[in-house]
Design an enzyme around this catalytic site. Sequence first.
Site, PDB file in Angstrom:
ATOM      1  N   TYR A 194      54.354  50.839  54.834  1.00  0.00           N
ATOM      2  CA  TYR A 194      55.839  51.093  53.638  1.00  0.00           C
ATOM      3  C   TYR A 194      55.435  50.700  52.502  1.00  0.00           C
ATOM      4  CZ  TYR A 194      56.665  53.662  58.063  1.00  0.00           C
ATOM      5  OH  TYR A 194      56.996  53.722  59.254  1.00  0.00           O
ATOM      6  N   PRO A 240      62.523  45.307  65.675  1.00  0.00           N
ATOM      7  CA  PRO A 240      62.369  46.775  65.128  1.00  0.00           C
ATOM      8  C   PRO A 240      61.221  47.319  65.266  1.00  0.00           C
ATOM      9  CG  PRO A 240      61.199  45.468  63.442  1.00  0.00           C
ATOM     10  CD  PRO A 240      61.610  44.209  64.916  1.00  0.00           C
TER      11      PRO A 240
END
Length: 368
Positions: free
Chosen positions: A172, A24
């Site tokens: 995150y 990703p």
Amino acid sequence: MSTMNSKLTFKRGLELKNRIMMAPMTTKMSFYDGVVTSDEINYYALRSGEIGAVITGAANVQNDGKGWEGELSVASDVFIPGLSKLAAAIKKNGTKAILQIFHGGRMTDSSVLRGVQPVAPSAIAAERPNAETPRALAGDEVLDLIENFKAATRRAIEAGFDGVELHGANTYLLQQFFSPHSNRRDDEWGGTLEKRFSFIDKLVDEVTATVDESGAENFIVGYRFSPEEYENPGIRFTDTLFLVDQLADKGLDYLHISLRDRQLVSVSENHKEKSMLAYIHEQINGRVPLVGVGDVLTSEDAEQVLENSELVAVGRALLIDPHWGAKALDKKDDLIRQEISNYDREELFLANGVWGFMEFMMPDRLGK
């Protein structure tokens, strides 16, 4: 040891035709509102068809989770049609499509959120230049967040993806709940190591239950994590070994480590005899497949990763050569494209966001 050409079947039945996944990576190609663009679809389609699976860049599960401009969104049903086109473009010639879902937490700012203050487990700013102090999530907001991850998973199923990856890496929000730097809560979601794991614990259970109760066949759930933080206090490698040990016994189909270098060694004095990838693989002990990653540029690099994992994720090499997979599988490394120039950007669908990433991460591979 796994080989790149061998198939892999996950516990929920999905089969990959080989062990290569596209890592990703942030593209910044979506419209301002999170809708997929044709350039984004073409970018992924060009890199599909030869490898086992593509994991998309992060898609936010709610509006205040947006981390940057040009980011994918899966925060509403209105995004399903565009995501369906993206999934279909990836799923050619048997390549599987996995949507990475996330919330940026404190790693965003009010300009990206159109004046809204970022949220996080606690009101502690990140240790980065110009970081804004976030607002601590209230207890009911934590539960709402879990519901939004579940809703995003349902939308991924409806859009035709083959799985979702929970983005618990790269500082995150999921990682923020686990970190003693960003999580200073004194309720059920923070405090001890076990309590800092409680959000991830519940989230994984709820998302995997959503999949199992949906009736979707061969739809998988993965989890990505980063092994260490530099902050003090921060996540240490022993914390991650605890995290991995817990996650390996849950209903996940794979774990995915985030590393810039597959040979990276822990800063911990007690874990310097081998790479962090090797320690993590040892800790999992075959309970769930591990996706290894880290500066994979050749078939030899990929096979080296597979000495301590079941799958290998490839990032930068696929940006330069979309057909890296076929060449590496055939051991034709001499045919792999090594360098690109600004003139190749249109041909390779490398928009400004991807190009900026490449200029930062791999300037030596960019010709004039």
